[in-house]
Enzyme design. Structure first.
Site, short mmCIF file in Angstrom:
data_model
loop_
_atom_site.label_atom_id
_atom_site.label_comp_id
_atom_site.label_asym_id
_atom_site.label_seq_id
_atom_site.Cartn_x
_atom_site.Cartn_y
_atom_site.Cartn_z
N LYS A 30 -5.93 -3.04 10.46
CA LYS A 30 -7.07 -3.21 9.58
C LYS A 30 -8.31 -3.66 10.36
CE LYS A 30 -4.15 -4.00 5.60
NZ LYS A 30 -2.90 -3.63 6.28
N LYS B 281 -6.35 -7.61 0.44
CA LYS B 281 -5.08 -7.24 1.07
C LYS B 281 -4.83 -8.09 2.30
CE LYS B 281 -7.43 -3.25 3.22
NZ LYS B 281 -7.43 -1.78 3.37
N ARG C 215 -4.74 10.62 5.34
CA ARG C 215 -4.20 10.27 6.65
C ARG C 215 -4.60 11.39 7.63
NH1 ARG C 215 -0.06 7.36 8.68
NH2 ARG C 215 -1.13 5.70 7.55
N ARG D 259 -3.12 11.31 0.14
CA ARG D 259 -2.06 10.65 -0.63
C ARG D 259 -2.64 10.21 -1.97
NH1 ARG D 259 -0.98 6.77 4.29
NH2 ARG D 259 -3.24 7.00 4.22
N ARG E 11 -3.19 2.48 -5.33
CA ARG E 11 -2.72 2.70 -3.97
C ARG E 11 -2.19 4.12 -3.83
NH1 ARG E 11 1.77 -1.76 -3.76
NH2 ARG E 11 2.21 -0.67 -5.71
N ASP F 171 -6.87 6.19 8.25
CA ASP F 171 -6.85 6.20 6.79
C ASP F 171 -8.28 6.26 6.29
OD1 ASP F 171 -4.13 6.09 6.87
OD2 ASP F 171 -3.96 4.01 6.19
N GLU G 133 -8.50 2.03 7.62
CA GLU G 133 -7.51 1.48 8.55
C GLU G 133 -7.30 2.47 9.69
OE1 GLU G 133 -3.81 0.10 6.95
OE2 GLU G 133 -4.73 -0.77 5.16
N ASN H 6 -4.03 3.26 11.97
CA ASN H 6 -2.61 2.98 12.17
C ASN H 6 -2.19 3.34 13.58
OD1 ASN H 6 -1.16 2.45 9.28
ND2 ASN H 6 -3.00 3.69 9.07
#
Length: 320
Positions: free
Chosen positions: A126, A161, A211, A226, A234, A274, A282, A284
């Site tokens: 993050k 979060k 993604r 997603r 989410r 993301d 984000e 990852n």
């Protein structure tokens, strides 16, 4: 010369055959006749200054009823492997941290580790995104409930979060007038003892949390949007989201261009960005996923592309 590949992952008995990205990498390695050594975190150790592990040879198959075969256990020097895939899922706890130190020692002893252990430690998924403010939404990172509450009052519709969550866990949407603000802040910050992130809510989440995969800084031509389940905020597949592969748009490519050179410099060969709407939320770096879903919908072979990249890196380092 056969490439000796080590893979550090969660127990293969827990793998989801239908979607696991590490399994796709193992299939790609099998297709190249690479020698695969399977390890879990408890198998790693240091002895007399050498990074070592208790490993098993592994063969992977495209058969849902029998998709792997393990050989006998043996103790090996990790530095004797050509490449090690660090594919252990979060949480990024102390055991994960210690594993990165062992793998960094293996790196100094000759192995190529993907992704680079130091960068796994440095690049919180993050916080790393905040190094690209031109891409990121408005946000606040703090453990101070009063400061977080003020951010909420200012923007009215926000996401709160933890900094170490995965799969959409412990993500809260707070709308104007939410009666649970105090208890959510108390829970997430552990009464002001732990840092969290507050982010403005992005309505584009209804079109999916995309993604975008980077391989050595270069984007794969398709991403996975997603889509949240009904009544959800989410999009994570682990939270019930539905994956829809789609080509990158111009903004997606621009974001990838911002992050790609930095990821490459940091030795992050496989990265998952993301993106919600136009905003990077984000980055990852610990076992990025969604390879299989994109492959299934567009006929790509992203794992093969990754292994081709790794083979090229090894060729540049020493003869194969």
């Amino acid at each position: 010369m056969t490439i000796r590949l080590g893979v550090v992952m969660d127990p293969i008995t827990q793998v989801n055959y239908k979607k696991d990205s590490t399994l796709a990498m193992l299939w790609a390695a099998m297709g190249r006749s690479w020698d695969i050594h399977y390890m879990c975190l408890p198998d790693l150790y240091i002895e007399n200054g050498r990074a070592r592990a208790r490993s098993q040879s592994l063969r992977a198959f495209r058969n849902p009823d029998a998709f792997y075969e393990l050989g006998e256990c043996q103790d090996i020097d990790l530095g004797d492997l050509d490449v090690i895939l660090m594919r252990k899922d979060p949480p990024f706890d102390n055991e994960f941290l210690y594993a990165t130190h062992i793998l960094e020692l293996a790196e100094r002893q000759g192995a190529l580790v993907v992704n680079r252990p130091q960068s796994l430690r440095d690049c919180n998924e993050k916080l790393f995104a905040l190094q690209f403010p031109q891409c990121a939404p408005r946000q606040l990172v703090s453990r101070d409930p009063r400061r977080l509450r003020e951010f909420y009052r200012q923007h009215g519709d926000v996401i709160m979060k933890p900094l170490d969550g995965m799969g959409g866990s412990s993500i809260f949407r707070l709308r104007e007038g939410d009666p649970n603000v105090s208890v959510i802040l108390e829970t997430l910050t552990n009464h002001g003892q732990e840092m969290i992130m507050a982010q403005v809510y992005l309505p584009a989440i209804t079109d999916g949390d995309k993604r975008i995969l980077l391989i050595d800084g270069e984007p794969v031509e398709y991403c996975l949007a997603r889509i949240p389940a009904a009544g959800e905020t989410r999009g994570n597949l682990a939270a019930g989201g539905t994956g829809r592969a789609q080509p990158l748009n111009d903004r997606d490519r621009w974001i990838a261009e911002q992050v790609g050179p930095v990821a490459r410099e940091k030795g992050l060969l496989l990265v998952g960005l993301d993106v919600i709407g136009d905003a990077l939320t984000e980055i990852n770096v610990t076992s990025p996923t969604c390879l299989r879903e994109i492959d299934a919908q567009y006929g790509t072979d992203i794992a093969a592309r990754l292994l081709d990249c790794i083979a090229g890196k090894l060729k540049d380092r020493k003869p194969l």
